[in-house]
Design a protein around this motif. Sequence first.
Motif, mmCIF file in Angstrom:
data_model
loop_
_atom_site.group_PDB
_atom_site.id
_atom_site.type_symbol
_atom_site.label_atom_id
_atom_site.label_comp_id
_atom_site.label_asym_id
_atom_site.label_seq_id
_atom_site.Cartn_x
_atom_site.Cartn_y
_atom_site.Cartn_z
ATOM 1 N N VAL A 170 -7.796 0.015 3.900
ATOM 2 C CA VAL A 170 -8.564 0.886 3.240
ATOM 3 C C VAL A 170 -8.132 2.393 3.111
ATOM 4 C CG1 VAL A 170 -11.009 1.394 2.499
ATOM 5 C CG2 VAL A 170 -10.730 -0.827 3.547
ATOM 6 N N ASP A 171 -8.078 2.888 2.102
ATOM 7 C CA ASP A 171 -7.514 4.183 2.024
ATOM 8 C C ASP A 171 -8.749 5.091 1.554
ATOM 9 O OD1 ASP A 171 -8.229 3.920 -0.728
ATOM 10 O OD2 ASP A 171 -6.146 3.949 -1.398
ATOM 11 N N ASP A 172 -8.170 6.528 1.501
ATOM 12 C CA ASP A 172 -9.271 7.352 1.493
ATOM 13 C C ASP A 172 -10.119 7.267 0.057
ATOM 14 O OD1 ASP A 172 -9.113 8.507 3.747
ATOM 15 O OD2 ASP A 172 -7.670 9.997 3.212
ATOM 16 N N ASN A 173 -9.515 6.658 -0.892
ATOM 17 C CA ASN A 173 -10.049 6.478 -2.257
ATOM 18 C C ASN A 173 -10.882 5.127 -2.359
ATOM 19 O OD1 ASN A 173 -8.894 8.593 -3.526
ATOM 20 N ND2 ASN A 173 -7.112 7.787 -3.739
ATOM 21 N N CYS A 174 -11.153 4.583 -1.134
ATOM 22 C CA CYS A 174 -11.926 3.202 -1.149
ATOM 23 C C CYS A 174 -11.518 1.957 -1.459
ATOM 24 C CB CYS A 174 -13.374 3.386 -1.531
ATOM 25 S SG CYS A 174 -14.500 4.804 -0.702
ATOM 26 N N SER A 175 -10.086 2.080 -1.580
ATOM 27 C CA SER A 175 -9.316 1.056 -2.192
ATOM 28 C C SER A 175 -8.879 0.109 -0.967
ATOM 29 C CB SER A 175 -8.039 1.349 -2.891
ATOM 30 O OG SER A 175 -8.622 1.922 -4.230
ATOM 31 N N PHE A 176 -9.041 -1.301 -1.056
ATOM 32 C CA PHE A 176 -8.576 -2.183 -0.014
ATOM 33 C C PHE A 176 -7.201 -3.099 -0.527
ATOM 34 C CE2 PHE A 176 -9.398 -6.931 1.107
ATOM 35 C CZ PHE A 176 -8.810 -6.576 2.464
ATOM 36 N N PHE A 177 -6.036 -2.830 0.504
ATOM 37 C CA PHE A 177 -5.008 -3.319 0.027
ATOM 38 C C PHE A 177 -4.492 -4.533 0.868
ATOM 39 C CE2 PHE A 177 -4.870 0.840 -1.482
ATOM 40 C CZ PHE A 177 -4.258 0.751 -2.822
ATOM 41 N N VAL A 178 -3.886 -5.846 -0.082
ATOM 42 C CA VAL A 178 -3.435 -6.896 0.818
ATOM 43 C C VAL A 178 -2.293 -7.302 0.148
ATOM 44 C CG1 VAL A 178 -3.893 -9.304 1.720
ATOM 45 C CG2 VAL A 178 -5.824 -7.758 1.345
ATOM 46 N N HIS A 179 -1.050 -7.556 1.157
ATOM 47 C CA HIS A 179 -0.031 -8.081 0.316
ATOM 48 C C HIS A 179 -0.002 -9.710 0.899
ATOM 49 C CE1 HIS A 179 1.512 -4.243 -0.878
ATOM 50 N NE2 HIS A 179 1.294 -3.958 0.135
ATOM 51 N N LEU A 180 0.443 -10.471 -0.062
ATOM 52 C CA LEU A 180 0.318 -11.946 0.188
ATOM 53 C C LEU A 180 1.604 -12.418 -0.326
ATOM 54 C CD1 LEU A 180 -3.175 -12.058 -1.766
ATOM 55 C CD2 LEU A 180 -2.717 -12.712 0.687
ATOM 56 N N ASP A 181 1.879 -13.576 0.259
ATOM 57 C CA ASP A 181 3.291 -14.299 0.181
ATOM 58 C C ASP A 181 3.311 -15.000 -1.284
ATOM 59 O OD1 ASP A 181 5.030 -16.540 0.495
ATOM 60 O OD2 ASP A 181 5.103 -16.269 2.400
#
Length: 143
Positions: free
Chosen positions: A88-99
């Motif tokens: 989760v970054d400072d802009n409140c975005s959540f990131f996931v990289h998927l196969d």
Amino acid sequence: MASVPFHYIDVRSFCYATEDEKRVEEALRTFLPEEFEVDRVENKGYHGDRIVVLSARVENADDLRHVLSRLSELDEIDRLLAELDDRVDDNCSFFVHLDKQAAFRGDVRLGEGLTLRAKVEAYPAKREAAIENARSALETARA
């Protein structure tokens, strides 16, 4: 889960000239509700090769729940929860990289090829609140 603490979820993948676009779209659709619209933008790579960007933005609460439900099928969900500080970054975005390959087979695994970005609701918009809201949503989806 009565409310979903996300404004939206974006799912995106690149389809390179060596890949079958229908298969890449099918991998992307692993995370989307049925009949969901997928946007397609064609670009050129550095050497003039074709790169198609396939993406979808999910904003409806029921559709958000569907994406979270699929994400909760991760075998590594505990790892994902443990890594929320890094995801989760400072802009409140959540990131996931998927196969991408696993997604084509209908499996959900961490890896490369598909990117999931979710804008987490947090009032006030602070990273710490976003982390807790994302944690709560993922734990609820897992249950």
